[in-house]
Design a protein around this motif. Structure first.
Motif, PDB file in Angstrom:
ATOM      1  N   GLY A  56       0.560  -1.253  -0.341  1.00  0.00           N
ATOM      2  CA  GLY A  56       0.111  -0.064  -0.249  1.00  0.00           C
ATOM      3  C   GLY A  56       1.195   1.668  -0.212  1.00  0.00           C
ATOM      4  N   ARG A  57       1.733   1.613   0.595  1.00  0.00           N
ATOM      5  CA  ARG A  57       2.831   2.612   0.746  1.00  0.00           C
ATOM      6  C   ARG A  57       3.696   2.581  -0.584  1.00  0.00           C
ATOM      7  NH1 ARG A  57       3.639   0.238   6.184  1.00  0.00           N
ATOM      8  NH2 ARG A  57       5.491  -0.776   5.555  1.00  0.00           N
ATOM      9  N   SER A  58       4.190   1.413  -1.251  1.00  0.00           N
ATOM     10  CA  SER A  58       4.696   1.565  -2.813  1.00  0.00           C
ATOM     11  C   SER A  58       3.202   2.081  -4.048  1.00  0.00           C
ATOM     12  CB  SER A  58       5.278   0.500  -2.695  1.00  0.00           C
ATOM     13  OG  SER A  58       3.941  -0.581  -3.722  1.00  0.00           O
ATOM     14  N   LEU A  59       2.339   1.387  -3.623  1.00  0.00           N
ATOM     15  CA  LEU A  59       1.034   2.486  -4.467  1.00  0.00           C
ATOM     16  C   LEU A  59       0.595   3.423  -3.975  1.00  0.00           C
ATOM     17  CD1 LEU A  59      -1.217  -0.450  -4.116  1.00  0.00           C
ATOM     18  CD2 LEU A  59      -0.291  -0.080  -6.094  1.00  0.00           C
ATOM     19  N   TYR A  60       1.401   4.108  -3.070  1.00  0.00           N
ATOM     20  CA  TYR A  60       1.375   5.919  -2.904  1.00  0.00           C
ATOM     21  C   TYR A  60       2.480   6.472  -2.935  1.00  0.00           C
ATOM     22  CZ  TYR A  60       1.097  10.138   0.289  1.00  0.00           C
ATOM     23  OH  TYR A  60       0.793  11.119   0.391  1.00  0.00           O
ATOM     24  N   ASP A  61       3.694   5.956  -3.204  1.00  0.00           N
ATOM     25  CA  ASP A  61       4.637   7.085  -3.554  1.00  0.00           C
ATOM     26  C   ASP A  61       4.056   6.868  -5.174  1.00  0.00           C
ATOM     27  OD1 ASP A  61       5.818   7.568  -1.577  1.00  0.00           O
ATOM     28  OD2 ASP A  61       6.977   5.622  -1.481  1.00  0.00           O
ATOM     29  N   ALA A  62       3.770   5.780  -6.161  1.00  0.00           N
ATOM     30  CA  ALA A  62       3.430   5.499  -7.332  1.00  0.00           C
ATOM     31  C   ALA A  62       2.546   6.079  -7.478  1.00  0.00           C
ATOM     32  CB  ALA A  62       3.281   3.986  -7.304  1.00  0.00           C
ATOM     33  N   ALA A  63       1.398   6.455  -6.660  1.00  0.00           N
ATOM     34  CA  ALA A  63       0.474   7.606  -7.370  1.00  0.00           C
ATOM     35  C   ALA A  63       0.498   8.981  -7.475  1.00  0.00           C
ATOM     36  CB  ALA A  63      -0.445   7.436  -6.085  1.00  0.00           C
ATOM     37  N   LEU A  64       1.660   9.366  -6.115  1.00  0.00           N
ATOM     38  CA  LEU A  64       1.680  10.267  -5.759  1.00  0.00           C
ATOM     39  C   LEU A  64       3.217  11.032  -7.266  1.00  0.00           C
ATOM     40  CD1 LEU A  64       2.323  13.202  -4.499  1.00  0.00           C
ATOM     41  CD2 LEU A  64       4.469  12.023  -3.050  1.00  0.00           C
ATOM     42  N   TYR A  65       4.093  10.104  -7.717  1.00  0.00           N
ATOM     43  CA  TYR A  65       5.220   9.936  -8.388  1.00  0.00           C
ATOM     44  C   TYR A  65       4.566  10.169  -9.946  1.00  0.00           C
ATOM     45  CZ  TYR A  65       7.857   8.676 -12.176  1.00  0.00           C
ATOM     46  OH  TYR A  65       9.057   9.343 -13.797  1.00  0.00           O
ATOM     47  N   TRP A  66       3.274   9.575 -10.325  1.00  0.00           N
ATOM     48  CA  TRP A  66       2.703   9.821 -11.181  1.00  0.00           C
ATOM     49  C   TRP A  66       1.684  10.567 -11.696  1.00  0.00           C
ATOM     50  CZ3 TRP A  66       4.234   7.659 -16.081  1.00  0.00           C
ATOM     51  CH2 TRP A  66       4.786   5.991 -15.897  1.00  0.00           C
ATOM     52  N   SER A  67       0.797  11.513 -10.556  1.00  0.00           N
ATOM     53  CA  SER A  67       0.567  12.220 -10.662  1.00  0.00           C
ATOM     54  C   SER A  67       1.589  14.009 -10.887  1.00  0.00           C
ATOM     55  CB  SER A  67      -0.179  12.686  -8.679  1.00  0.00           C
ATOM     56  OG  SER A  67      -0.770  13.846  -8.890  1.00  0.00           O
ATOM     57  N   LEU A  68       2.492  13.427 -10.641  1.00  0.00           N
ATOM     58  CA  LEU A  68       3.230  15.064 -10.460  1.00  0.00           C
ATOM     59  C   LEU A  68       3.823  14.463 -11.688  1.00  0.00           C
ATOM     60  CD1 LEU A  68       5.435  14.426  -7.271  1.00  0.00           C
ATOM     61  CD2 LEU A  68       4.032  16.790  -7.961  1.00  0.00           C
ATOM     62  N   ALA A  69       3.782  13.664 -12.845  1.00  0.00           N
ATOM     63  CA  ALA A  69       4.982  12.871 -13.781  1.00  0.00           C
ATOM     64  C   ALA A  69       3.532  13.780 -14.646  1.00  0.00           C
ATOM     65  CB  ALA A  69       5.110  11.960 -14.052  1.00  0.00           C
ATOM     66  N   ALA A  70       2.042  13.161 -14.388  1.00  0.00           N
ATOM     67  CA  ALA A  70       0.679  13.814 -15.128  1.00  0.00           C
ATOM     68  C   ALA A  70       1.100  15.268 -15.402  1.00  0.00           C
ATOM     69  CB  ALA A  70      -0.313  13.138 -15.085  1.00  0.00           C
ATOM     70  N   MET A  71       1.404  15.759 -14.021  1.00  0.00           N
ATOM     71  CA  MET A  71       1.523  17.899 -14.337  1.00  0.00           C
ATOM     72  C   MET A  71       2.124  17.771 -14.806  1.00  0.00           C
ATOM     73  SD  MET A  71      -1.482  18.387 -12.820  1.00  0.00           S
ATOM     74  CE  MET A  71      -2.287  19.872 -12.984  1.00  0.00           C
ATOM     75  N   GLN A  72       3.131  17.295 -14.807  1.00  0.00           N
ATOM     76  CA  GLN A  72       4.356  17.923 -15.371  1.00  0.00           C
ATOM     77  C   GLN A  72       3.424  17.765 -17.441  1.00  0.00           C
ATOM     78  OE1 GLN A  72       7.074  19.499 -15.132  1.00  0.00           O
ATOM     79  NE2 GLN A  72       6.923  19.715 -12.806  1.00  0.00           N
ATOM     80  N   ALA A  73       4.119  16.731 -17.235  1.00  0.00           N
ATOM     81  CA  ALA A  73       3.827  16.965 -19.234  1.00  0.00           C
ATOM     82  C   ALA A  73       2.427  17.035 -19.272  1.00  0.00           C
ATOM     83  CB  ALA A  73       3.320  14.962 -19.216  1.00  0.00           C
ATOM     84  N   ALA A  74       1.278  17.795 -18.250  1.00  0.00           N
ATOM     85  CA  ALA A  74       0.113  18.609 -18.828  1.00  0.00           C
ATOM     86  C   ALA A  74       0.773  19.581 -19.482  1.00  0.00           C
ATOM     87  CB  ALA A  74      -1.036  18.713 -18.008  1.00  0.00           C
ATOM     88  N   THR A  75       1.461  19.863 -18.287  1.00  0.00           N
ATOM     89  CA  THR A  75       2.487  21.352 -18.584  1.00  0.00           C
ATOM     90  C   THR A  75       3.354  22.252 -19.827  1.00  0.00           C
ATOM     91  OG1 THR A  75       2.472  21.732 -15.958  1.00  0.00           O
ATOM     92  CG2 THR A  75       4.133  23.015 -17.154  1.00  0.00           C
ATOM     93  N   ALA A  76       4.100  20.664 -20.474  1.00  0.00           N
ATOM     94  CA  ALA A  76       4.962  20.612 -21.130  1.00  0.00           C
ATOM     95  C   ALA A  76       3.503  20.249 -22.452  1.00  0.00           C
ATOM     96  CB  ALA A  76       5.776  19.566 -21.344  1.00  0.00           C
TER      97      ALA A  76
END
Length: 121
Positions: A56-76
């Protein structure tokens, strides 16, 4: 740990100019759609699993990473932040339904997203 997550998310968009000329450094770029899909799946899986277990903790970390990655990709991609957040919300809601139903394809894509998630600590 937050700095590691942000650094990893920024890596999705490519290395800084100084590293771009270093052939040893390689970064695989992901599309906005892939980042949103992974954000939705990892967020949904994290919600369904809870944060008590190591998984569950690893899923939380992955969710945080992908959320930030999606926002960066959106900006780009020149997308408005509100639209990007709405896309992630839709992906998460859809993913909760798919994962709750035991859909094999959703589990397989989740596994691929987790494989692409850098180790955050």
């Amino acid at each position: 740990m937050f700095i590691a997550v942000v650094t990893a998310a920024l890596a999705v968009l490519g290395p800084p100019q100084s590293l771009a000329q270093n052939p040893v450094q390689t970064t695989r770029l992901v599309s906005y759609d892939e980042a949103v899909r992974c954000a939705g799946l990892t967020q949904a899986a994290s919600e369904l699993e809870g944060g008590e277990s190591r998984y569950g903790r690893s899923l939380y970390d992955a969710a945080l990473y992908w959320s930030l990655a999606a926002m960066q990709a959106a900006t780009a991609a020149g997308r408005h932040p509100n639209a990007a957040e709405n896309d992630q919300t839709r992906a998460r809601v859809d993913s909760v339904k798919r994962l709750s139903a035991g859909e094999a394809e959703a589990r397989a894509v989740l596994a691929r997203c987790r494989q692409k998630t850098p180790r955050l600590g």
